[in-house]
Each structure stands twice: as C-alpha cells, then as structure tokens.
Design an enzyme around this catalytic site. Structure first.
Site, mmCIF file in Angstrom:
data_model
loop_
_atom_site.group_PDB
_atom_site.id
_atom_site.type_symbol
_atom_site.label_atom_id
_atom_site.label_comp_id
_atom_site.label_asym_id
_atom_site.label_seq_id
_atom_site.Cartn_x
_atom_site.Cartn_y
_atom_site.Cartn_z
ATOM 1 N N GLY A 152 0.761 -1.165 0.223
ATOM 2 C CA GLY A 152 0.039 0.045 -0.019
ATOM 3 C C GLY A 152 0.965 1.286 0.114
ATOM 4 O O GLY A 152 0.330 2.242 -0.603
ATOM 5 N N PHE A 153 1.862 1.369 0.778
ATOM 6 C CA PHE A 153 2.906 2.349 0.689
ATOM 7 C C PHE A 153 2.321 3.590 1.435
ATOM 8 O O PHE A 153 2.648 4.956 0.894
ATOM 9 C CB PHE A 153 3.361 2.529 -0.613
ATOM 10 N N GLU A 179 9.821 2.498 6.356
ATOM 11 C CA GLU A 179 9.976 3.660 5.662
ATOM 12 C C GLU A 179 11.500 4.310 5.776
ATOM 13 O O GLU A 179 11.954 4.964 4.913
ATOM 14 C CB GLU A 179 8.920 4.642 6.503
ATOM 15 N N GLN A 206 12.545 -5.388 3.271
ATOM 16 C CA GLN A 206 11.887 -4.167 3.460
ATOM 17 C C GLN A 206 12.724 -2.984 2.988
ATOM 18 O O GLN A 206 12.382 -2.013 2.214
ATOM 19 C CB GLN A 206 11.368 -3.696 4.692
ATOM 20 N N ILE A 250 0.810 -5.968 5.555
ATOM 21 C CA ILE A 250 0.898 -5.176 4.123
ATOM 22 C C ILE A 250 1.928 -5.943 3.399
ATOM 23 O O ILE A 250 2.175 -5.203 2.385
ATOM 24 C CB ILE A 250 0.865 -3.902 4.425
ATOM 25 N N ILE A 273 16.461 -6.132 15.554
ATOM 26 C CA ILE A 273 15.678 -6.787 14.332
ATOM 27 C C ILE A 273 15.096 -8.166 14.653
ATOM 28 O O ILE A 273 16.020 -9.008 14.918
ATOM 29 C CB ILE A 273 16.778 -6.715 13.135
ATOM 30 N N LEU A 274 13.928 -8.246 14.419
ATOM 31 C CA LEU A 274 13.201 -9.581 14.938
ATOM 32 C C LEU A 274 13.471 -10.978 14.026
ATOM 33 O O LEU A 274 13.471 -11.765 14.490
ATOM 34 C CB LEU A 274 11.706 -9.397 15.521
ATOM 35 N N ASN A 275 13.380 -10.428 12.692
ATOM 36 C CA ASN A 275 13.590 -11.129 11.614
ATOM 37 C C ASN A 275 14.248 -10.626 10.520
ATOM 38 O O ASN A 275 13.815 -9.845 9.705
ATOM 39 C CB ASN A 275 12.244 -11.710 11.285
HETATM 40 MO MO1 MOS Z 1 3.166 4.374 5.793
HETATM 41 S S1 MOS Z 1 3.219 6.061 4.369
HETATM 42 O O1 MOS Z 1 2.760 5.346 7.194
HETATM 43 O O2 MOS Z 1 1.880 3.411 5.039
#
Ligand code: MOS
Length: 750
Positions: free
Chosen positions: A239-240, A707, A640, A466, A631-633
C-alpha cells in the site's frame, strides 16, 4: 520496561509463514473474493478538473447489456461525513462522500457508478454515461513556493534561536530550493472493494492498511453502528500509505450493495489509481544553512509548501526530522499549503521525513562542498547530544556509527572529491551520502493468544500484514514465550472484529504489537500452569504454579528439563481444549512531551555510473546502514529495506505524475508512462542493521523498519550525480536532459 535479551527465535532468520500461501496463489486479496449473485461496479469519472456537473444522461447506459443500475447523486441514497477524528480512529483524507454535490474539484472525481452483471458490461456502460459540465478555470501548477494560499506558520517544536540574524551574519551559507513532483502510489495490487450486505450488516473485503479505522469510517459514512460493519483484509499487495485511509470507491461499492441487496465488486483501474486514491503531493522546499569555518552548523531553516486538494488540508510535515537531526543553536521550520485541482494527497512511504530529508540532506551536501569538507565528516561534526527540539534524551541513537560503518563498507576513504575524478571500466563514478531518520512509536494495541490441546497456538490482532512480515513476527513472539514452533502458530490478522490493533503505518506495527502479544501469551501461560497444579492426574498436582515454567512447549519445574510435560498433555489431562489470554498495551503518541526522543537512524551511500558519451546514468551500488532497534526477523527486515532502496531510485530518477495543463488530467496514468524502478534498474544493495535494542520502546527493543529505508536515498543519489557530472539537480526526478552538457561547457570525458 522489561528487557528480553536472550531468545531462540527472536532475531533468528525465520521464513515468512505466509510465503507458501502467496507463492501458491492461494492467499486471498480483496478482489479475489467472489460470492454468488455478485455484481460489478465501475465508476464514471469527471473529465474536467474544475466546474459543475450540469447534466447526466444515463438512459442509454441503463439499456445496455447486463446493466443493473446507474447510481448518481439523486439515487445513491444517504451517505454521511465522518465526525471529527480522535487519535487513530475516524481518519479519512477525502472527507466529502462521493456524489455529495455537483461541484467538480479534480479530474477523475466520481460522478456516477454503473453496476452490471460483469465488469466488462459495467465498464462499457460507464463509458456511455454522458456527463455535461460547466467548466471553471483549474490550477494544477506545480510551482508552489510563490503561490502558497495559506501563510506559513512556525511549528512550536521547530523554532529555536534566531535564524534570520544567524543567516544574515554567516560567511558560509547554502540557500537553495528543492522541488519534488507528485508521486503516485503504485502497489501491484489495485485498490478494490467487495461489499456484501445481508440486509442488516456489511461485510467489506478491502485493501486496507487499517481495518479498524476503515470499519469506523465506513459505519459513520453509511450511517450504521460500527458493529454492523466488518472489514476484512487478509493480505495486501502492499500500500505504501495509499491504503491507510478509506477512499470514495469503497463507499460506492458498499452503497451499491446496500441498494441492490447483493454483493458488489469494484476494482479501481490503474488509471483511476492516479486520480482518486491519493498521492504524495508536489513539494517545494527552501533550505538555508549556515556554518562556521570548522563546519559547525549555526542555522538551519526549512520553508516548505506542499499542494493539497480544493477541499481538504493535507500537510506533508516536511519538518519532521529537521529539528533534531543535527545540533544547531538556530532553527526554524515553516510549512504552507497551496490548493490545486487534484485529488486528495495522502501519506506515501515516509511522509514528511522522506521529502524533508531529500532537501535537507541535499543542502548538507552543498554545504560540505562550500566548506571543502568531507560530507561524512560534516555530519559527524554536527551530532547532537540530546534532542534539541524538545530538550529530551534520545532513547537510542547510533547515527554516527551508521555513518562510520557505512563509510567503511562502501570504501568511502577512496573517494576523491573532484567532479568526475573517479573512473571504473571506462565509466565515470559518482559517490554520494545522506543521513536519515524516521520516527519510532507504539500505538495502543490489543491482542489475544490461545494455547491449544492439539499442540498449536493462535494469536489474533486487528492489525494487518501489508507485506512487511507481521504474520511471521507475531508467530515468533508467541514462539519465544512458549517454545511452540513458529509453524504451529496460527496468526489471525486483517479483520476488524479482532481485538483492535495498530494501523500498518508509520512502520510501527512491530513495536506496537510486541508488548500486548507478550502479555497475552504470559496470561495464557499462567492459566495453563494453574491447570497443571490443579487438575486431577497432573504430575504437577500439589506443586505451586509459581514453581513451574513454560519452556520448549512443555510445562516443567523451573530449570528442570527432566519430567517436563508437553502443553498439549496438560490440557488433555485437564480436559480443556484451550487456555487463552489477552494483552493490552498503551501508545507513545499521545499529547504531552514524551520522555524520550524515539527515532530510527540510518546512513545511505550511493554510487552512480555515468557515461557522458551516450548519456547513460545508473545507480550501481547502495550501502545502507540502519539503526532500527532490535531486528526480530533479519530476512523480512532486509527485504523491506531493499524494497525501499528501489523506491528511492525511482524517487531520484523516474517517478513523476504529470498533469495536462489543458484538462488537469494526470496523463502518464499507467505503468508504461509512469516509470517505477524495475529489476533491471536494481543496484547492488548491501543492507546492514546495527541491531541495538531500544528497550525504552518495548521489551524486545524493536523499533520497526520500512519507511526508514527510503529516507535519504534520493539525496545520496543526487549527491552522487553531482560528484560524477558537476550538475546539481534540485528538481526531482533527475532527467537525462538535465545532465546534457550546457553549450560552451566541457564534457567530463577522460
Ligand atoms: Mo506509511 S506512508 O505510514 O503507510
């Protein structure tokens, strides 16, 4: 906070538990849901961007094959606006319900919707609905700084000292304007809604990054109580930020289902994705920096303006990071809005911080050149001891180590600063660097956990995955606490009827859900230990519950592996199918001054190759060092960051939504003309996590990733482009024509 330091599962490479479902095609995305008697909706989109809808002729469309109904303002039925939002509920960007009035404010605004037996029939009929408009002049101009309609006003957090005085006296200064065009979210999965209405309750299959908020908004807009709406998003083709808040098509689908009492599917086309489901706004930023001769910042001023729609005020918040990234006695950030005839802008990956850092870090590069100082050195020199914007300590900040580790891995010490001075295999190299940061936060979360007699566990939370790996990380947390293997843990997400969980936004799901999942697991375990000491026939009868522990999916006397009994056996003896527990954790985002400045940090190093003879520019190498807590995984986290780097290449070199000045239509509204980074553009990406747990944020010390990986990339790339070519591009994206050598200037050819 509790601190969990040792673990057999946390931090251990764990394959995605939803991977097999995705690669076998059995994961169901919103538009994969089909129901008997389902009809298909296709919206009619305005073909002007400002004016009034004066007539709508639907008779011809109504007679077309398969057409069931054509809905418009007069027959769609009641739709309401949402009451004011509080916290993370009731959030919607485009507040006007679809078809509310006849005023057209942007190209592609829905003016009607056709429902038919098939999608093709609905589309064909929608194209035959004849809309007549009385046109008004529109404005889709991308020049913003000169035309802001609201006065920029300083944010209280974003002002200290006196920048005007400091800048006036400064000998070493940078004063430049950096601009970014509109970027459109282009997740592979289109926005889609499948609405089912049984005469009493709505079940909505949605592409949502926030199912609980989606339910509340839809209930308010449909005028029904929230318990009459259930929103389901099991999987998301990402979705971003574009799928954080509901958009008008979802309400259209629900209203059609309500009117027809049959399921209705509406899939937004790629073309409509450029019109009515959000975008990152166009942004102009003026950055002024001044420094003493030894490279200490004396003033930082950022004035930004972003465009917004005619009706709603979307503030990009570009000054998110500026106030605390560097030490400076004088600081000012101002923001303003410029109204345009465009659909509503919305959050796009790293909203505020990503554009803000593009400008700030570009200006830092220019300052380093003005100072004749190494850009890594300049950043190290301006490291603050505390968050100077709020006068609070950082919970955990390792930006200096990001920069030094990155410099080491990248080979930065071999950089020669002269333009075009570095070569490899006949190519000119450019090397650039940027620092970055992104907020870390927890939002209020509830979760439930069940330990079951068949040896499995279930964890449920009204959040969603997501694509970042939430399913897997939740299973890891329960596995850590119980020893039940990850593959025996059912993770149930993406349903608004589950205990309310965080929005999949802000990269904060992991940080938010961890404490409540741990608490729920602990409570279920406690109940299990009580069963172990109370149940007839249990080998632990007559022991005390606090003498026992749960370890490796067994109940045992603390520290003794001998005589351990499987969880499933204890439940069988007790004749109980499952024990459960619920957890609830609070957030860090409430009003008032926080105790700590919670942020992630990073350093981005980029290499470009430039072939002036054929004007070919490529990003060849990126080294990214991320300080995002524990970092969990590792593989899902790395994945990402790699994706974010790809998006950063797109932001720097390709992505730009263009509006036709004649009609106000986004004209490159397809994946052929709107260029996103593809595999062929992929640089060599080297991701390193520093992995310092942030125990002030949660017991596992996880801050979350996503992000942060995009922040700083575009500035590192434009810095590298300057290093290779001598051309400083301040208006994204970098175009080949920007790099063609101006007449009379010498090409940098060896
Ligand atoms: Mo992000 S832009 O907080 O889905």
């Amino acid at each position: 906070m509790d601190q969990i330091k040792e673990s057999k599962v946390i931090g251990v490479k764990t394959p995605r538990i939803d991977g097999p479902l995705k690669v076998s095609g059995s994961a169901k995305y919103a538009s994969d849901h089909n129901f008997p008697n389902m009809a298909y909706a296709w919206p009619v989109c305005a073909t002007v961007s400002s004016g009034t809808l004066t007539a709508l002729e639907t008779a011809a469309a109504e007679k077309m094959p398969g057409v069931i109904a054509v809905y418009h303002r007069e027959n769609i039925g009641k739709l309401y606006r949402t009451p004011p939002s509080a916290g993370f509920t009731m959030i919607i960007d485009e507040k006007r319900p679809p078809l509310e009035d006849d005023t057209i404010r942007y190209y592609g605004q829905y003016v009607a919707v056709v429902v038919a037996q098939t999608m093709e029939q609905a589309r064909a009929a929608a194209e035959c609905v004849k809309a007549t408009y009385s046109k008004q002049p529109h404005n889709v101009d991308e020049k913003l700084l000169s035309s802001a309609l609201t006065t920029p006003k300083p944010d209280e957090k974003s002002k200290r000292g006196d920048t005007t005085a400091a800048l006036k006296d400064a000998k070493i200064k940078v004063d430049q304007v950096y601009t970014m065009p509109v970027e459109t979210h282009n997740p592979i999965e289109l926005h889609a809604s499948v609405a089912v209405y049984d005469g009493d309750k709505f079940t909505l299959y949605e592409t949502s990054q926030a199912v609980v908020n989606h339910r509340d908004v839809m209930a308010a807009m449909l005028g029904v109580p929230p318990d009459k709406v259930q929103v389901i998003t099991r999987f998301l083709g990402s979705g971003f930020g574009g799928k954080l808040w509901p958009w008008p098509h979802g309400l259209l689908a629900a209203a059609c289902a309500r009117n027809l009492k049959r399921p209705v599917k509406l899939v937004v086309s790629r073309q409509m994705m450029f019109q009515s489901v959000g975008h990152r706004p166009a942004i102009d930023q003026r950055i002024q920096l001044s420094a003493s001769a030894d490279g200490k910042l004396t003033a930082v001023q950022q004035d930004y303006v972003n465009h917004t729609s005619i009706q709603d005020d979307y503030d990009e918040g570009c000054g998110e990071i500026t106030p605390f990234l560097y030490s400076t006695p004088n600081l000012l950030v101002t923001g303003g809005l410029a109204r345009r005839n465009v659909g509503n802008p919305t959050a796009m990956r790293g909203p505020g911080a990503v554009p803000g850092l593009y400008a700030l870090e570009s200006a830092m590069d220019e300052l380093a050149i003005a100072l004749k100082m190494d850009p890594v050195e300049l950043r190290l020199k301006n490291e603050p001891a505390t968050d100077e914007s709020l006068s609070i300590p950082f919970s955990s900040r390792h930006l200096k180590e990001c920069l030094t580790t990155g410099a080491e891995k990248f080979g930065w010490s071999r950089r020669t600063p002269e333009i075009g001075s570095m070569k490899r295999d006949g190519l000119t190299l450019g090397w650039g660097v940027a620092a970055c940061s992104w907020l870390a936060a927890r939002s209020e979360t509830e979760a439930s956990v069940e330990l079951r007699q068949d040896g499995t566990a279930r964890v449920a939370c009204g959040t969603q995955d997501i694509g970042g790996g939430t399913y897997t990380v939740m299973a890891q947390v329960v596995s850590h606490e119980t020893g039940i293997p990850v593959h025996k843990i059912d993770v149930v997400l993406g349903d608004s009827s589950l205990p309310p969980g965080p929005i999949s936004g802000g990269s904060w799901v992991t940080a938010s859900m961890t404490p409540s999942v741990l608490e729920a697991t602990k409570k279920a375990s406690k109940t299990l230990l009580e069963l172990a000491v109370k149940s007839e026939g249990s080998p632990f009868k007559e022991k005390k519950a606090d003498e026992l522990e749960l370890c490796d999916a067994t109940v045992r006397i603390k520290g003794q592996s001998q005589g351990a009994v499987p969880i499933s056996e204890i439940l069988r003896i007790a004749r109980v199918n499952a024990v459960s527990g619920t957890g609830k954790s609070d957030g860090t985002l409430g009003p008032g001054k926080p105790k700590f400045s919670f942020h992630s940090y990073g350093a981005q190093f980029a290499e470009v190759t430039w072939q002036p003879e054929i004007a070919r520019l490529r990003v060849s190498r990126v080294v990214t060092i991320i300080d995002a807590g524990r970092i969990l995984n590792p593989p899902t986290a790395r994945n990402q960051i790699e994706g974010a780097v790809m998006m950063g290449v797109g932001m720097a070199l390709f992505e730009e939504t263009m509006y036709d000045p004649r009609t106000g239509a986004p004209i490159n509204n397809n994946l052929a003309d709107y260029v996103v980074t593809v595999n062929a553009d992929t640089p060599d990406i080297d991701v390193t996590f520093l992995d310092y747990p942030d125990f002030e944020l949660n017991p596992l010390g996880a801050r979350g990733v996503g992000e942060i990986g995009l922040a700083g990339i575009a500035a590192a790339i434009t810095g590298a482009v300057h290093h290779a070519t001598g051309i400083r591009v301040r208006d994204l994206p970098v175009r080949i024509e920007d790099l063609l050598v101006p007449v009379g200037q010498k090409m940098h050819v060896a």
